[in-house]
Design an enzyme around this catalytic site. Structure first.
Site, PDB file in Angstrom:
ATOM      1  N   HIS A 117       0.813  -1.214   0.000  1.00 29.53           N
ATOM      2  CA  HIS A 117       0.000   0.000   0.000  1.00 29.53           C
ATOM      3  C   HIS A 117       0.854   1.275   0.000  1.00 29.53           C
ATOM      4  O   HIS A 117       0.326   2.381  -0.168  1.00 29.53           O
ATOM      5  CB  HIS A 117      -0.918   0.002   1.232  1.00 29.53           C
ATOM      6  CG  HIS A 117      -2.216   0.714   1.021  1.00 29.53           C
ATOM      7  ND1 HIS A 117      -2.529   1.391  -0.139  1.00 29.53           N
ATOM      8  CD2 HIS A 117      -3.291   0.876   1.835  1.00 29.53           C
ATOM      9  CE1 HIS A 117      -3.718   1.926  -0.034  1.00 29.53           C
ATOM     10  NE2 HIS A 117      -4.219   1.635   1.164  1.00 29.53           N
TER      11      HIS A 117
ATOM     12  N   ASP B 214      -2.265   2.258  -4.511  1.00 32.61           N
ATOM     13  CA  ASP B 214      -3.481   2.724  -3.844  1.00 32.61           C
ATOM     14  C   ASP B 214      -4.609   1.707  -4.036  1.00 32.61           C
ATOM     15  O   ASP B 214      -4.549   0.827  -4.902  1.00 32.61           O
ATOM     16  CB  ASP B 214      -3.916   4.075  -4.410  1.00 32.61           C
ATOM     17  CG  ASP B 214      -2.913   5.181  -4.086  1.00 32.61           C
ATOM     18  OD1 ASP B 214      -2.273   5.094  -3.020  1.00 32.61           O
ATOM     19  OD2 ASP B 214      -2.771   6.107  -4.907  1.00 32.61           O
TER      20      ASP B 214
END
Length: 502
Positions: free
Chosen positions: A473, A477
Site C-alpha cells: 500500500h 493505492d
C-alpha cells in the site's frame, strides 16, 4: 603474494548477505575454485569459491557477520607458502595402505548450484566389499535432491571416511578404494573407526531427506515406518518397504518414543514429539516472509471470477493446442496473460520501492510459485508479456519439473517483478498471499467451485474462483489494486479481450 576473497554479486536488488558457514580455516590448503564459504541472502544461498590456490590466510568476516557486495571476506597466501600445505593435503588424501600407492579417493560429486553440503544417507557397500567401476557406493541427501555416488575405479572398498548420517561439504572425501584389492585387510581396523561418528540421541534423530520426501508424497506417518539406519534413522528404502507392505499404522515403530525417559502422566507428551532441524531453504523462506510483513504496508483485496468462458475455450481447443504445440493448455497461461494485460494499465503493481525511489518495470518477469517437498520456490518466467500461450505453458512446465527435482539455478529464481500463487491446486478456497519482496504485488488463485450466482435476475450455477491481490500500500493505492483485479476478472470472463487488447 596475497589474494583477497570478496563478496560476489548477489543478484538484482540484493545488497547484503550473512556469512553462514566457513568450509576452510586459517592455514588450510585451498585449490582454485574450491568452495571457501557460504553466504545467505534473503533470496538464495551463494557459494564463494577460492579465486586462487594457496593457503587460507585471515578470515575477516566470521560466521554470522553481515557483509555488503564486494566486502572483504578473507585472504589467501599464494606461492611457496602454499606448497607444504598442498603436499600435506595430498598425503592426507592417500592413507598409508601396506605400502601400496594404488588407493583411489572417493570424493563428494557436484551437488548442484547453491548446494554446499549433503548428508550421507545410505552406504550400499561395506568395507572389504569388491566394487566395479561406476557401481553405486552410497547415496547423499541434500535439501533439494538425492545424489548417488559411483565408484571411480574397480577394486576393494578399503575405508569409509564418512559413515551414514555424516554431514559432508562439497569437497569432502567419502571413502578410499584399493584398486589392486590388496588393502582388503584394512577393513578390520576400519570397523571401530566408524563408531565415533556423531550419534543422534533419542528424539533428535533426523531421518534422511529422501525418506521424509517419500513419506510426504505417500501420505504415511513416520510412525508407520521402521527405521533401519543408524540409531533408528529412517532411510528411503524403509519407506519403500512400508509402502510395499501396505502399512498404514505403526506397530513396529510405536514403542520408539519410550526410549526417551519421561515422567509419567502429562509429561509423556514430550516423548511423542519429534524435533527436526529446519533446512536452509525453509529458514530462508521463513525469514523472507516475516521480512515482507515487517517491511511492506501489506493489504489484500478480493474479487471473484466466473471461469465459464475460459473453461469453455480451453475445452474447445485443448486437443488441437496440445497436438500442435506439444504441451497441454492449462489455466496458468490464461492467468499470466490476464495479469500482463492488467499490469500495463496499473504499472505500480509491477513496480518496487528502492529507498526513496519507485522503480517501474517496462517488462513483466512473472514469478510462478511452485510447491516442492523442500518448500515453496518461485521460478521466474522472464518477459512473460512478450510470450504467447504455448511459450508460457512450456516454460511453466519446464520450471515446475526443475523445481520439484531441485535443479533450479539461482538465476532462475531472481528478478521477478510480479508473482502468481495457485493455492487452488491444493483445494484452497480463499487466502491472503504474502508478498515476495521486493515485489509490490502477488495474485492468489484459488479452487474453481460451482456456486449459485445471480445473472440477469436468474440464479444459475457457475464455476467460480475467488481472486486475492496482496499489494504494498506504500505505492499501490486501493483504486489501482481494485482496477487490476477487475481487469484480470474481465479478461478471464471474456478471453477475447486479450486478443483484442481491450
Amino acid at each position: 603474494m596475497t589474494t583477497e576473497v570478496r563478496v560476489p554479486t548477489l543478484g538484482e536488488s540484493v545488497t547484503e548477505a550473512t556469512v553462514a558457514t566457513w568450509f576452510k580455516k586459517p592455514g588450510d590448503a585451498v585449490a582454485v575454485d574450491e568452495m571457501l564459504c557460504e553466504l545467505e541472502t534473503d533470496k538464495v544461498t551463494v557459494e564463494v569459491p577460492a579465486p586462487a590456490a594457496g593457503v587460507m590466510g585471515e578470515i575477516i568476516a566470521e560466521e554470522g557477520a553481515t557483509v555488503g557486495v564486494d566486502a572483504l571476506l578473507a585472504t589467501i597466501s599464494e606461492g611457496a607458502a602454499a606448497a607444504p600445505a598442498a603436499k600435506a593435503a595430498k598425503a592426507d588424501d592417500k592413507p598409508a595402505k601396506a605400502g601400496k600407492a594404488d588407493s583411489v579417493a572417493v570424493m563428494v560429486p557436484s551437488l548442484g548450484e547453491s548446494v554446499s553440503e549433503a548428508t550421507v544417507s545410505t552406504w550400499f557397500k561395506k568395507v572389504g566389499d569388491t566394487v566395479a567401476q561406476d557401481e553405486m557406493l552410497c547415496e547423499l541427501e541434500t535439501d533439494k535432491v538425492s545424489v548417488e555416488v559411483p565408484s571411480p575405479a574397480a577394486g576393494v572398498l578399503a575405508e569409509i571416511v564418512a559413515p551414514e548420517g555424516t554431514t559432508v561439504d562439497a569437497a569432502a572425501k567419502l571413502a578410499v578404494i584399493s584398486a589392486s584389492g590388496a588393502a582388503a585387510p584394512a577393513a578390520k581396523p576400519q570397523a571401530p573407526a566408524a563408531a565415533p561418528a556423531p550419534a543422534a540421541s533419542g528424539k533428535d534423530i533426523e531421518d534422511a531427506p529422501a525418506a521424509k520426501k517419500a513419506m510426504a508424497e505417500a501420505g504415511i506417518s513416520r510412525d508407520a515406518v521402521t527405521g533401519t539406519g543408524r540409531d533408528g534413522r529412517i532411510m528411503k528404502d524403509d519407506v519403500q518397504k512400508a509402502i510395499a507392505a501396505g502399512t498404514s499404522a505403526a506397530p513396529a515403530s510405536a514403542p520408539a518414543p519410550a526410549t526417551a525417559p519421561r515422567a509419567p502422566v502429562p509429561a509423556d507428551d514430550a516423548a511423542r514429539e519429534e524435533r527436526v532441524k529446519m533446512t536452509r531453504l525453509r529458514q530462508t523462506i521463513a525469514r523472507r516472509l516475516k521480512d515482507a510483513q515487517n517491511t511492506a504496508a501489506m493489504l489484500t483485496t478480493y474479487n471473484e471470477v466466473d471461469m465459464s468462458a475460459t473453461m469453455d475455450l480451453r475445452k474447445e481447443y485443448k486437443d488441437i493446442f496440445e497436438k500442435k504445440h506439444g504441451v497441454k493448455l492449462g489455466f496458468m497461461s490464461f492467468f499470466v496473460k490476464a495479469c500482463c494485460h492488467a499490469l500495463r494499465e496499473v504499472p505500480e503493481v509491477n513496480a518496487e520501492i528502492d529507498g526513496t525511489d519507485v522503480v517501474y518495470k517496462n517488462f513483466v518477469h512473472m514469478g510462478v510459485a511452485v510447491g516442492t517437498p523442500s518448500g515453496l520456490v518461485v521460478p521466474v518466467v522472464r518477459d512473460a508479456d512478450q510470450m504467447g500461450f504455448a511459450a508460457i505453458e512450456k516454460k511453466i512446465a519446464e520450471l515446475g519439473v526443475r523445481a520439484r527435482d531441485g535443479k533450479l539455478s539461482m538465476a532462475e529464481m531472481q528478478g521477478g517483478s510480479f508473482t502468481i500463487s495457485n493455492g487452488g491446486v491444493y483445494g484452497s478456497l480463499m487466502s491472503s498471499p504474502i508478498l515476495n519482496p521486493p515485489q509490490s504485488g502477488i495474485l492468489g488463485m484459488h479452487k474453481i467451485q460451482d456456486r449459485p450466482v445471480a445473472i440477469n435476475g436468474q440464479v444459475v450455477i457457475r464455476p467460480m474462483m475467488y481472486l486475492a491481490l496482496s499489494y504494498d500500500h506504500r505505492i499501490v493505492d486501493g483504486k489501482g489494486a481494485v482496477t487490476f483485479l477487475v481487469r484480470v476478472k474481465e479478461a478471464l470472463e471474456d478471453p477475447r479481450r486479450l486478443l483484442m487488447d481491450l
